[in-house]
Design an enzyme around this catalytic site. Structure first.
Site, PDB file in Angstrom:
ATOM      1  N   HIS A 461       0.910  -1.238  -0.171  1.00  0.00           N
ATOM      2  CA  HIS A 461       0.162   0.115  -0.065  1.00  0.00           C
ATOM      3  C   HIS A 461       0.854   1.251   0.147  1.00  0.00           C
ATOM      4  O   HIS A 461       0.828   2.218  -0.785  1.00  0.00           O
ATOM      5  CB  HIS A 461      -0.920  -0.195   1.222  1.00  0.00           C
ATOM      6  CG  HIS A 461      -1.811   1.282   1.336  1.00  0.00           C
ATOM      7  ND1 HIS A 461      -2.967   1.225   1.230  1.00  0.00           N
ATOM      8  CD2 HIS A 461      -1.527   2.396   1.745  1.00  0.00           C
ATOM      9  CE1 HIS A 461      -3.571   2.461   1.213  1.00  0.00           C
ATOM     10  NE2 HIS A 461      -2.605   3.252   1.644  1.00  0.00           N
ATOM     11  N   GLU A 462       1.984   1.421   0.955  1.00  0.00           N
ATOM     12  CA  GLU A 462       2.642   2.660   1.049  1.00  0.00           C
ATOM     13  C   GLU A 462       3.377   2.826  -0.146  1.00  0.00           C
ATOM     14  O   GLU A 462       4.044   3.808  -0.421  1.00  0.00           O
ATOM     15  CB  GLU A 462       3.353   2.620   2.320  1.00  0.00           C
ATOM     16  CG  GLU A 462       2.464   2.524   3.408  1.00  0.00           C
ATOM     17  CD  GLU A 462       1.580   3.498   3.600  1.00  0.00           C
ATOM     18  OE1 GLU A 462       1.506   4.852   3.040  1.00  0.00           O
ATOM     19  OE2 GLU A 462       0.556   3.219   4.428  1.00  0.00           O
ATOM     20  N   HIS A 465       1.800   4.526  -2.854  1.00  0.00           N
ATOM     21  CA  HIS A 465       1.808   5.962  -2.565  1.00  0.00           C
ATOM     22  C   HIS A 465       3.217   6.359  -3.230  1.00  0.00           C
ATOM     23  O   HIS A 465       3.392   7.666  -3.957  1.00  0.00           O
ATOM     24  CB  HIS A 465       1.584   6.387  -1.175  1.00  0.00           C
ATOM     25  CG  HIS A 465       0.206   6.436  -0.645  1.00  0.00           C
ATOM     26  ND1 HIS A 465      -0.804   7.019  -1.443  1.00  0.00           N
ATOM     27  CD2 HIS A 465      -0.052   5.745   0.381  1.00  0.00           C
ATOM     28  CE1 HIS A 465      -1.839   6.695  -0.463  1.00  0.00           C
ATOM     29  NE2 HIS A 465      -1.377   6.039   0.479  1.00  0.00           N
ATOM     30  N   HIS A 468       3.417   6.994  -6.884  1.00  0.00           N
ATOM     31  CA  HIS A 468       2.730   8.155  -7.264  1.00  0.00           C
ATOM     32  C   HIS A 468       3.736   9.241  -7.265  1.00  0.00           C
ATOM     33  O   HIS A 468       3.568  10.314  -7.969  1.00  0.00           O
ATOM     34  CB  HIS A 468       1.480   8.251  -6.407  1.00  0.00           C
ATOM     35  CG  HIS A 468       0.379   9.105  -6.648  1.00  0.00           C
ATOM     36  ND1 HIS A 468      -0.628   9.565  -6.176  1.00  0.00           N
ATOM     37  CD2 HIS A 468       0.173   9.591  -8.361  1.00  0.00           C
ATOM     38  CE1 HIS A 468      -1.660  10.107  -6.690  1.00  0.00           C
ATOM     39  NE2 HIS A 468      -1.066  10.205  -8.051  1.00  0.00           N
TER      40      HIS A 468
HETATM   41 ZN   LIG Z   1      -2.986   5.113   2.026  1.00  0.00          ZN
END
Ligand SMILES: [Zn+2]
Length: 672
Positions: A461-462, A465, A468
């Site tokens: 998940h991290e 990010h 991105h």
């Molecule tokens: Zn998040």
């Protein structure tokens, strides 16, 4: 003596010179950086030349360069490795930074220049990205109250400063409560716990200077304890401490702070002419209005509650069979859910974990990024800001893209949770600048560190990010990387989690840390089959928090937030044995700053998109389909906030998604 925060960083990749920076450097560096930013901004406002995009917006984009640099280092340390000195400085800085931000965004001269540009925008020959940045600047100034006059204007600045103080206090109280509680575990108390929980409790004991193993409020320790400990009495003690964070009375109690924060937010929104804080807050988001948010949440609530109620029945029967009569309580749910998982899916987290070492999962995470986007990762020699932090250079085709830092282990100086931050953001304005991106997690240290399935998801998940930020390819820092609508920002992170579940990724990377043997196929199949397991519980605990958050900010601020929380839960028919994922006194998303206030729904909003976006890969029959990956990078991962989020999503997928793929992904669709 020169302050290492203020000199040019000339080392490899212009990383901050961590080893040279001392706590004493921060306060003077902030002072100088703030003065410098103020002077530059005053010059922009006073420029006798007619406003142009370059002398106003582009100039503002670069005006806080040194301040951004100092802040990037400091706020990362304050969250990931706090010390009493850093905490004191953070408290001291909160009102100063808020005051500075108000000064800028309420500056009449700047606002007049921006309004002049806006009025003539069609004749300015702006690129689409510039037009978007101008629009967002104008919106930011308007929403900050740049158009307010007289007493209203003064009051707005006061409110913002006070909110900054309150939200910092909220975080610090929470950290104090998390640090302040530990429970010594005698030998008999360890019965039934898998090795990894015992090891984690021992490590926590060493860290706290205790005689033996202790239970702490670290999520990676207390959640497995609630899952595995057959001792109902201890589970009750642990659960009580877990949900009491921020509500223990005394100096660290957050309840009065929450009420004051809500009242001030309400006042702020009304000063700006909005009906409520939620109306104000949601205006620039994809959702747009509180009604749309409620509609999504309630569409999911009904099937989720039905699923949770049915599960509660099964778990209660299991408990009665254990000879415990009465109701299933919140400290029973995880324990019986784990037992049921073992019975139905024959899946034992303790058997699973040896295949999910941090090293193996990092390998998987990097490999997926390589296959999708052609990224390569080269380990860097530290040291970085803490001995546990590791770093990699990220390249593609030999070209430098970013520095990625991973700070994975729990420690007392780190706040709980997991997050991604950019110590430096990507931009092209004033010369190409590539980002330094940090992922911070709270995994239990071990030799080697073994992750649970949820931990592995958090890792991915991290990193979503981080991608991105690292793939960002825009000119203006204002819209760089994750600077997008709040209900869009979880799309890349939640989407990336899907690749952890791709069977060939697990087959290749989930290897036993001792033997190197791949996870047995049968275990892998059972793991994937169980991935929707207990989603009734997970969805209900999440939605309850999201709906309370919405209720807090829709309409007049509640005088007693705890009473409002109780009423919302009662109206929903909250299942007795499930508590909110984050109750008000420790709801950091909502009260430790403004980020997720009336925005906690965003995870689910993004999930609607991530489920649909991953389906775009699945529909090609190849989870690494190069054309789809290319579109993902082109329209979503590299574009930051350069276009409205719905346009970006539609460009990637051709249309906006419905909720079906999300409900199916959570295994809730049968319950409709
Ligand atoms: Zn998040």
């Amino acid at each position: 003596m020169t302050n290492p925060l203020l000199t040019d960083w000339t080392g490899e990749f212009a990383l901050p010179p961590f080893a040279a920076i001392t706590d004493a450097d921060f306060a003077p560096a902030f002072e100088i950086a703030l003065d410098q930013a103020r002077a530059t901004i005053a010059d922009i406002g006073a420029d006798p030349a007619a406003p142009t995009f370059a002398n106003t917006i582009a100039a503002l984009e670069l005006a806080e360069g040194v301040l951004d640099r100092v802040s990037g280092v400091f706020y990362n340390l304050a969250g990931a490795d706090s010390t009493p000195a850093r905490e004191a400085l953070q408290r001291d800085l909160a009102p100063k930074m808020a005051a500075f931000s108000s000064e800028v965004t309420m500056n009449p001269a700047l606002f007049a220049r921006i309004e002049a540009l806006w009025a003539t925008r069609d004749s300015l020959n702006l690129t689409p990205e510039e037009a978007r940045v101008l629009k967002l600047y104008r919106q930011m100034f308007q929403r900050a109250g740049a158009g307010l006059k007289g007493a209203d204007r003064h009051r707005m600045a006061e409110i913002k400063e006070r909110l900054a103080v309150l939200s910092t206090a909220f975080s610090q109280n929470l950290l104090a409560d998390e640090r302040g509680w530990s429970y010594p575990l005698a030998k008999a108390d360890l019965a039934g716990l898998p090795d990894f929980v015992v090891t984690a409790a021992q490590a926590a004991g060493v860290e706290r200077g205790a005689e033996g193993p202790v239970l702490t409020l670290n999520r990676s320790l207390i959640v497995p304890f609630l899952q595995f400990s057959p001792r109902r009495d201890l589970r009750e003690i642990a659960h009580a401490a877990w949900i009491a964070r921020g509500a223990n009375g005394g100096a660290t109690d957050n309840r009065a702070l929450a009420a004051e924060i809500l009242a001030l937010r309400d006042e702020r929104a009304r000063l700006l002419g909005y009906k409520s804080f939620a109306d104000y807050k949601l205006e620039p988001e994809m959702a747009g209005t509180p009604a749309k948010v409620r509609d999504l949440l309630m569409r999911v609530w009904t099937p989720a509650k039905a699923k949770a109620d049915a599960d509660a029945g099964v778990l209660t029967a299991m408990m009665h069979k254990d000879g415990i009569n009465g109701d299933l309580e919140p400290w029973d749910w995880r324990y019986y859910a784990e037992a049921r998982r073992k019975a139905e899916h024959d899946l034992d987290e303790a058997v699973l974990k040896p295949y999910l070492s941090l090293e193996a999962m990092l390998g998987a995470m990097f490999d997926v990024a390589g296959r999708l986007f052609g990224l390569e990762f080269r380990a860097l020699d530290g040291p970085f800001y803490h001995a546990d932090v590791r770093g990699w250079e990220v390249t593609r085709g030999g070209k430098h893209l970013a520095v990625f830092l991973g700070d994975y282990f729990a420690r007392g100086s780190k706040r709980s949770g997991a997050w991604c931050s950019a110590m430096r953001s990507q931009r092209k304005l004033g010369g190409e600048v590539r980002p330094i991106v940090v992922n911070v997690c709270n995994f239990t240290k071990g030799d080697p560190a073994l992750l649970g399935w949820d931990d592995a998801r958090t890792l991915f998940h991290e990193f979503g990010h981080a991608l991105h930020q690292m793939l960002s390819d825009v000119t203006y820092p204002f819209i760089s990387g994750t600077s997008v609508a709040r209900d869009f920002v979880e799309l890349p992170s939640q989407l990336y989690e899907h690749w952890l579940e791709v069977p060939e990724v697990l087959a290749r990377h989930a290897r036993h840390y001792q033997t190197g043997a791949p996870m047995p196929e049968d275990l892998r199949n059972r793991l994937l089959a169980a991935s929707t397991y207990d989603q009734g519980f997970a969805t209900v605990e999440y939605l309850a928090s999201a709906l309370v958050d919405l209720a807090f900010h829709e309409g007049a601020a509640p005088a007693d937030p705890m009473a409002t929380q109780a009423r919302v839960l009662a109206d929903l028919g909250m299942p007795r044995a499930i508590t909110m994922r984050h109750a008000t006194p420790h709801f950091a998303h909502v009260f430790s700053g403004d980020g997720y206030s009336s925005g906690y729904y965003s995870y689910m909003w993004s999930e609607v998109m991530d489920a649909d976006a991953f389906a775009a890969f699945e529909e090609t029959g190849d989870p690494f389909d190069p054309a789809t990956a290319k579109r993902l990078e082109k329209f979503i991962l590299s574009t930051g906030g350069s276009r409205p989020a719905d346009q970006l999503y539609t460009a990637f997928r051709g249309k906006m998604p419905g909720v079906e793929a999300m409900l199916k992904g959570r295994g809730l669709i049968d319950a409709i």
